[in-house]
Design a protein around this motif. Sequence first.
Motif, PDB file in Angstrom:
ATOM      1  N   TYR A 139      -2.705  -4.827  -0.377  1.00  0.00           N
ATOM      2  CA  TYR A 139      -3.358  -5.711  -1.408  1.00  0.00           C
ATOM      3  C   TYR A 139      -4.823  -5.641  -1.042  1.00  0.00           C
ATOM      4  O   TYR A 139      -5.259  -6.661  -0.701  1.00  0.00           O
ATOM      5  CB  TYR A 139      -2.765  -6.852  -1.411  1.00  0.00           C
ATOM      6  N   GLN A 141      -7.172  -5.428  -3.038  1.00  0.00           N
ATOM      7  CA  GLN A 141      -8.257  -5.939  -4.124  1.00  0.00           C
ATOM      8  C   GLN A 141      -7.927  -7.212  -4.421  1.00  0.00           C
ATOM      9  O   GLN A 141      -8.048  -7.970  -5.505  1.00  0.00           O
ATOM     10  CB  GLN A 141      -8.159  -5.169  -5.139  1.00  0.00           C
ATOM     11  N   SER A 148      -2.286  -1.040  -3.336  1.00  0.00           N
ATOM     12  CA  SER A 148      -2.154   0.475  -2.936  1.00  0.00           C
ATOM     13  C   SER A 148      -1.216   0.862  -1.861  1.00  0.00           C
ATOM     14  O   SER A 148      -1.161  -0.006  -1.032  1.00  0.00           O
ATOM     15  CB  SER A 148      -3.351   0.901  -2.676  1.00  0.00           C
ATOM     16  N   ARG A 174      -1.977   7.589  -0.832  1.00  0.00           N
ATOM     17  CA  ARG A 174      -2.406   6.259  -1.184  1.00  0.00           C
ATOM     18  C   ARG A 174      -2.181   6.207  -2.727  1.00  0.00           C
ATOM     19  O   ARG A 174      -3.114   6.866  -3.449  1.00  0.00           O
ATOM     20  CB  ARG A 174      -3.771   5.912  -0.623  1.00  0.00           C
ATOM     21  N   ARG A 176      -1.834   3.778  -6.086  1.00  0.00           N
ATOM     22  CA  ARG A 176      -2.071   2.481  -6.465  1.00  0.00           C
ATOM     23  C   ARG A 176      -1.174   2.085  -7.682  1.00  0.00           C
ATOM     24  O   ARG A 176      -0.679   2.842  -8.378  1.00  0.00           O
ATOM     25  CB  ARG A 176      -3.506   2.312  -7.337  1.00  0.00           C
ATOM     26  N   ASN A 180       1.216  -5.544 -10.708  1.00  0.00           N
ATOM     27  CA  ASN A 180       1.464  -6.168  -9.361  1.00  0.00           C
ATOM     28  C   ASN A 180       2.905  -6.939  -9.702  1.00  0.00           C
ATOM     29  O   ASN A 180       3.204  -8.098  -9.709  1.00  0.00           O
ATOM     30  CB  ASN A 180       0.624  -7.448  -9.043  1.00  0.00           C
TER      31      ASN A 180
END
Length: 211
Positions: A139, A141, A148, A174, A176, A180
């Motif tokens: 997390y 961000q 991600s 990685r 994203r 969520n």
Amino acid sequence: MIAPRDLLRAAVLIVCAASLAGCISLLPKTKPSQLYRFEGATAATGLPAAPPVAGVALFRTPSSFQRAASGDRILTLTGGQAAYIADARWMSPAVVLFDEALMRAFDANPGPARLVARGEPARTQYALRLDVRDFYANYDQGPQAPPSVVVRVRVSLLRSADQIQVGEQVLEARIRASDNRVGAIVAAFDEAVRTVLVQLIDFSNRLGASA
């Protein structure tokens, strides 16, 4: 006429029954965890065309997996804090699901590299070692934004004849998540595993072509 002793005994039984009923009602009601899995089954479709060379047999040596993520709980990181997603688990331990995805990817691999299982009667030219160092949802961000998913694997290839290392590479993906939500995060895990397996099989095939 009921004797006083019988009345007392009946009263005690009623009190005990009421107490038991109260205990049962106080037991917590747990919500069953939703089970998820990742497959990476389409890894071979992302590979470049392999040259027509003889097959190269790879033996999988004992490998390692990030300890906090190796079980059936989905690991997340938020800054310096680690946590597991509530009410969600992998269908099997993550280390088992990763091994199954690895075997499927090599089975579908059109190139020269082939993974030999333990006990299989085949002579292997190389030993393959995998160290899954990162396997979590980051997390980066903030706790409300889609995380991600990070999958990072160190791969080593050793020549079976003399145990000399002939190749080493760190593979990383990685991805994203689109949202969520657990389903979107699991989909990002699946894509990250697929991406790493594409890199791994390409690396193994190129070794076979050069050999």
